[in-house]
Design a protein around this motif. Structure first.
Motif, short mmCIF file in Angstrom:
data_model
loop_
_atom_site.label_atom_id
_atom_site.label_comp_id
_atom_site.label_asym_id
_atom_site.label_seq_id
_atom_site.Cartn_x
_atom_site.Cartn_y
_atom_site.Cartn_z
N LYS A 273 45.34 35.83 35.05
CA LYS A 273 44.18 35.19 35.68
C LYS A 273 43.45 36.12 36.64
O LYS A 273 42.37 35.77 37.13
N SER A 274 44.02 37.29 36.92
CA SER A 274 43.29 38.23 37.78
C SER A 274 42.24 38.99 36.96
O SER A 274 41.38 39.67 37.53
N GLN A 275 42.33 38.90 35.65
CA GLN A 275 41.32 39.55 34.81
C GLN A 275 40.03 38.74 34.85
O GLN A 275 40.07 37.51 34.96
N ASP A 276 38.93 39.41 34.67
CA ASP A 276 37.63 38.76 34.63
C ASP A 276 37.61 37.74 33.46
O ASP A 276 38.20 37.99 32.40
N ALA A 277 36.93 36.60 33.66
CA ALA A 277 36.89 35.56 32.62
C ALA A 277 36.31 36.09 31.31
O ALA A 277 36.73 35.70 30.22
#
Ligand SMILES: [Fe+2]
Ligand SMILES: [Fe+2]
Length: 366
Positions: A91-95
């Motif tokens: 979830k730390s990755q960009d959407a």
């Protein structure tokens, strides 16, 4: 020859995985696409390509990382799935990167990923949720009787092309769509016709447009209509402009994912009739950055057709160039929009410089 290709992979890895900022983004994009091309040449290269691309996710550019996920999906190899799952779960990755990872899982279409995709149907980000929904529908379709018939028909068409010596290279690089194009009638014959690419014409535009714009239908069905319109436009003739204008109507939809896919399709088509709508999207500071990014990329591809001498075409070229330059240099614009414009401008330069074209070709096949 294999040794040459391997050392080539080494230098491509250095370029793609240069996290120092020393290598330009557009150069790294080219390295990525060269790696993709080499992956198809042997299983050893395929494994190496997956490893290199997976390692490149340590970068901090969402634009680059979403492209890494896209390429992993297009490689259509289940060995890319662990990386893609990891990216979707992070979830730390960009959407935008997570969305592309889910879409790539759909492209590979292995039913083993269905539970993971189902888990993210309730993700906090709507684009991730919608992409998981689409990927699940695609995997289920690919495993249905209709999907299997289509796959078989496509394989036959490809084999026929290879035997005739026509279109082999082109079909090898045909991108995998997130949903199969709709046909006027879902049947084995329609699947065969679709695989041969012969049955799309202007008369079907109203049916496909109505399906595209019908918000009561599932996203998957509407995507199928989108790719059917893409095929009508691709077939040329009087249906091309009608199909492009029908697609542009979809840019008012409430789903950013849906709108970004229309821009992506415009990038595939490079049709001059899409220029006004793509400029409008890129100029709209209130539009979702993922949509503006795809509009920028679409504009980067359009000019190749817009160069032939006529005043109207030259005016289009100037408008595209000026719009991309404006947003590439706008420090207030989202990073992904700025970077997309830089990459698109590089593509414009590439399309307009025959000596560059030769240089890239030589490098890629060395
Ligand atoms: Fe996307
Ligand atoms: Fe994209």
């Amino acid at each position: 020859m294999a040794a040459v290709a391997t050392s080539n992979m080494d230098s491509l890895e250095k370029s793609l995985c240069d996290f120092s900022g020393a290598a330009s983004l557009d150069q790294r994009f080219r390295s990525l696409f060269t790696i993709k091309g080499l992956a198809a040449t042997s299983d050893e290269h395929m494994q190496r390509a997956i490893a290199i691309i997976s390692a490149a996710f340590s970068d901090d550019s969402a634009l680059l990382k979403h492209e890494l996920a896209y390429v992993l999906g297009q490689l259509e190899d289940v060995r890319a799935l662990p990386t893609l799952k990891r990216v979707l779960q992070d979830k730390s990755q960009d959407a935008m990167v997570r969305h592309e990872a889910a879409e790539a899982m759909g492209a590979i279409s292995d039913p083993s990923v269905l539970p993971v995709l189902q888990e993210y149907l309730t993700d906090a980000d709507v684009s991730v949720r919608e992409t998981c929904e689409l990927a699940i529908s695609k995997i289920n379709f690919d495993n249905s009787a209709e999907g299997k018939a289509l796959k078989q028909a496509k394989a036959q068409a490809k084999q026929a092309e290879e035997q005739s010596g026509l279109g082999g290279v082109e079909s090898a690089f045909k991108p995998i769509d997130p949903a199969p194009a709709m046909t006027p009638a879902a049947s084995k014959e329609a699947a065969q016709a679709q695989a041969n690419g012969v049955q799309y014409d202007a008369s079907q535009v109203p049916l496909f447009r109505d399906t595209l714009l019908d918000t009561k239908l599932s996203l998957f069905e509407r995507y199928r209509a989108m790719f059917a319109l893409r095929n009508v436009a691709h077939a040329g003739g009087e249906g091309a402009v009608q199909a492009v204008l029908a697609l542009a109507q979809g840019l008012k939809d409430g789903s950013a994912l849906f709108r970004h896919e229309i821009c992506f399709v415009f990038g595939e088509l490079c049709h001059p009739a899409s220029i006004p709508s793509m400029v409008e999207v890129l100029n709209d500071a209130n539009e979702h950055e993922m949509v503006r990014h795809e509009a920028a990329e679409a504009l980067g591809g359009i000019v190749e057709e817009g160069q032939e001498d006529s005043d109207a075409k030259n005016a289009d070229f100037t408008l595209v160039m000026d719009t991309l330059k404006k947003w590439a240099n706008d420090v207030g614009a989202p990073r992904v929009v700025r970077e997309s414009c830089v990459v698109a401008l590089d593509e414009l330069a590439y399309n307009n410089d025959p000596t560059q074209f030769h240089r890239i070709e030589t490098t890629a096949s060395a």
